[in-house]
Motif scaffolding. Structure first.
Motif, mmCIF file in Angstrom:
data_model
loop_
_atom_site.group_PDB
_atom_site.id
_atom_site.type_symbol
_atom_site.label_atom_id
_atom_site.label_comp_id
_atom_site.label_asym_id
_atom_site.label_seq_id
_atom_site.Cartn_x
_atom_site.Cartn_y
_atom_site.Cartn_z
ATOM 1 N N ASP A 35 0.830 -1.211 0.000
ATOM 2 C CA ASP A 35 0.000 0.000 0.000
ATOM 3 C C ASP A 35 0.862 1.257 0.000
ATOM 4 O OD1 ASP A 35 -2.242 -1.553 0.011
ATOM 5 O OD2 ASP A 35 -2.777 -1.184 2.110
ATOM 6 N N ILE A 36 2.117 1.114 0.423
ATOM 7 C CA ILE A 36 3.048 2.253 0.436
ATOM 8 C C ILE A 36 3.601 2.441 -0.972
ATOM 9 C CG2 ILE A 36 5.229 3.154 1.329
ATOM 10 C CD1 ILE A 36 4.697 1.557 3.885
ATOM 11 N N LYS A 37 3.384 3.632 -1.534
ATOM 12 C CA LYS A 37 3.824 3.901 -2.905
ATOM 13 C C LYS A 37 5.090 4.749 -2.964
ATOM 14 C CE LYS A 37 0.226 1.634 -4.140
ATOM 15 N NZ LYS A 37 0.402 0.201 -4.501
ATOM 16 N N SER A 38 5.398 5.498 -1.908
ATOM 17 C CA SER A 38 6.597 6.328 -1.854
ATOM 18 C C SER A 38 6.731 6.856 -0.430
ATOM 19 C CB SER A 38 6.511 7.491 -2.858
ATOM 20 O OG SER A 38 5.399 8.330 -2.560
ATOM 21 N N PRO A 51 5.274 7.270 5.098
ATOM 22 C CA PRO A 51 4.933 6.673 3.806
ATOM 23 C C PRO A 51 3.800 7.450 3.150
ATOM 24 C CG PRO A 51 3.854 5.463 5.552
ATOM 25 C CD PRO A 51 4.693 6.522 6.225
ATOM 26 N N ASN A 52 3.615 7.226 1.880
ATOM 27 C CA ASN A 52 2.466 7.769 1.152
ATOM 28 C C ASN A 52 1.543 6.617 0.775
ATOM 29 O OD1 ASN A 52 3.194 10.568 1.101
ATOM 30 N ND2 ASN A 52 4.774 10.057 -0.395
ATOM 31 N N THR A 53 0.367 6.605 1.431
ATOM 32 C CA THR A 53 -0.679 5.638 1.107
ATOM 33 C C THR A 53 -1.929 6.431 0.747
ATOM 34 O OG1 THR A 53 -1.660 5.444 3.326
ATOM 35 C CG2 THR A 53 0.325 4.130 2.888
ATOM 36 N N ASP A 54 -3.085 5.758 0.730
ATOM 37 C CA ASP A 54 -4.331 6.464 0.422
ATOM 38 C C ASP A 54 -4.933 7.118 1.660
ATOM 39 O OD1 ASP A 54 -5.140 4.251 1.818
ATOM 40 O OD2 ASP A 54 -6.672 3.612 0.396
ATOM 41 N N ASP A 55 -4.187 7.149 2.788
ATOM 42 C CA ASP A 55 -4.693 7.723 4.032
ATOM 43 C C ASP A 55 -3.657 8.709 4.577
ATOM 44 O OD1 ASP A 55 -5.772 8.322 6.492
ATOM 45 O OD2 ASP A 55 -6.131 6.254 7.078
ATOM 46 N N TYR A 103 1.872 6.104 10.903
ATOM 47 C CA TYR A 103 2.778 5.238 10.152
ATOM 48 C C TYR A 103 4.183 5.840 10.074
ATOM 49 C CZ TYR A 103 -1.741 3.446 8.397
ATOM 50 O OH TYR A 103 -3.014 2.946 8.292
ATOM 51 N N THR A 104 4.531 6.671 11.006
ATOM 52 C CA THR A 104 5.721 7.505 10.888
ATOM 53 C C THR A 104 6.984 6.855 11.448
ATOM 54 O OG1 THR A 104 5.186 8.522 13.006
ATOM 55 C CG2 THR A 104 4.360 9.609 11.029
ATOM 56 N N LEU A 105 8.096 7.346 10.947
ATOM 57 C CA LEU A 105 9.408 7.115 11.543
ATOM 58 C C LEU A 105 9.975 8.486 11.909
ATOM 59 C CD1 LEU A 105 10.950 4.616 8.943
ATOM 60 C CD2 LEU A 105 9.967 4.030 11.168
ATOM 61 N N TRP A 106 10.701 8.551 13.032
ATOM 62 C CA TRP A 106 11.310 9.813 13.452
ATOM 63 C C TRP A 106 12.819 9.633 13.604
ATOM 64 C CZ3 TRP A 106 8.827 14.413 13.803
ATOM 65 C CH2 TRP A 106 7.424 14.398 13.845
ATOM 66 N N PRO A 117 -12.598 12.186 -5.260
ATOM 67 C CA PRO A 117 -12.779 11.318 -6.446
ATOM 68 C C PRO A 117 -11.994 11.762 -7.665
ATOM 69 C CG PRO A 117 -14.741 12.638 -5.974
ATOM 70 C CD PRO A 117 -13.844 12.795 -4.800
ATOM 71 N N ASP A 118 -11.668 13.045 -7.762
ATOM 72 C CA ASP A 118 -10.938 13.550 -8.928
ATOM 73 C C ASP A 118 -9.439 13.705 -8.660
ATOM 74 O OD1 ASP A 118 -13.333 13.715 -10.355
ATOM 75 O OD2 ASP A 118 -13.740 15.727 -9.584
ATOM 76 N N GLU A 119 -8.961 13.177 -7.534
ATOM 77 C CA GLU A 119 -7.555 13.304 -7.159
ATOM 78 C C GLU A 119 -6.876 11.943 -7.219
ATOM 79 O OE1 GLU A 119 -7.573 16.879 -3.911
ATOM 80 O OE2 GLU A 119 -8.380 14.941 -3.244
ATOM 81 N N PRO A 120 -5.562 11.915 -7.415
ATOM 82 C CA PRO A 120 -4.859 10.621 -7.381
ATOM 83 C C PRO A 120 -5.072 9.944 -6.031
ATOM 84 C CG PRO A 120 -3.437 12.366 -8.214
ATOM 85 C CD PRO A 120 -4.665 13.036 -7.700
ATOM 86 N N PRO A 121 -5.238 8.623 -6.009
ATOM 87 C CA PRO A 121 -5.506 7.940 -4.738
ATOM 88 C C PRO A 121 -4.353 8.048 -3.751
ATOM 89 C CG PRO A 121 -5.104 6.364 -6.507
ATOM 90 C CD PRO A 121 -5.236 7.701 -7.156
ATOM 91 N N VAL A 122 -3.141 8.239 -4.247
ATOM 92 C CA VAL A 122 -1.963 8.422 -3.405
ATOM 93 C C VAL A 122 -1.163 9.587 -3.973
ATOM 94 C CG1 VAL A 122 0.146 7.369 -2.489
ATOM 95 C CG2 VAL A 122 -1.883 5.947 -2.879
#
Length: 207
Positions: free
Chosen positions: A77-80, A155-159, A167-170, A187-192
């Motif tokens: 689910d993590i894309k970047s 991370p970059n997910t849909d949330d 979901y962070t690291l420090w 709805p008109d934006e990229p999911p991630v």
């Protein structure tokens, strides 16, 4: 003797010390000195019954996650990733050096300088986005080259709210992140959130 010293000397003169000892208290002592007790006029906007209010459990800040999930989320689910580097007026020179080092060594999406709070970030910062494949190199590199700055890696997910809060690291100290109002993409934006590298590395990474 200054005027302030004289005022305190007057307040603690034998007559006023006697009032304090006799139980008249500070109010009487101040009255005897001609200094009015501090009072406020008007009515509190909160009223006078706040002490009766029950302690109420706040609403969950993680909608849909009030119960345990039935299975783990897929790591795919993590894309970047984003790295947010925080600084202030005493450490901006360290941030400038880290900004330069990162741009010289990594192909990343380097953002501009945020000299005031921006988005969920409550202090000045800059960020760069990077791919999953770079995670194993960039995280240890930041750990060893943070220069003592606070760094949020998420991370970059849909949330995006969970990305910034859960979901962070420090690297080094953590700090507040005001992401409770962040919503999932429309709805008109990229999911991630997408990243588009904009640097041209010119220095070989030290190994």
């Amino acid at each position: 003797m200054s005027n302030e010293d004289q005022e305190w000397a007057d307040l603690l003169s034998p007559r006023r010390r006697g009032l304090l000892r006799s139980g008249g208290g500070l109010v009487a002592a101040f009255a005897a000195s001609g200094v009015a007790a501090a009072t406020t006029a008007g009515k509190s906007p909160w009223g006078y019954e706040t002490y009766k209010e029950a302690t109420i459990q706040p609403h969950s800040v993680r909608p849909g996650e009030q119960s345990l999930p039935t299975k783990p989320r897929a790591y795919t689910d993590i894309k970047s990733y984003h790295a947010h580097i925080y600084f202030d007026e005493d450490s901006f020179h360290k941030a400038a050096l880290l900004h330069k080092w990162a741009a010289e060594r990594f192909e990343v999406e380097l953002g501009n300088w945020n000299l005031e709070p921006r988005g969920p970030h409550v202090t000045p910062s800059f960020y760069f986005g990077f791919s999953n494949a770079q995670l194993q190199v960039i995280v240890p590199w930041l750990q060893l080259n943070s220069l003592g700055l606070t760094i949020l890696i998420h991370p970059n997910t849909d949330d995006p709210r969970a990305d910034h809060l859960y979901y962070t690291l420090w690297v080094n100290r953590s700090q507040p992140v005001n992401a409770y109002g962040m919503n999932k993409p429309g709805p008109d934006e990229p999911p991630v959130e997408q990243i588009y590298p904009n640097t041209r590395p010119s220095v070989k990474l030290e190994t």
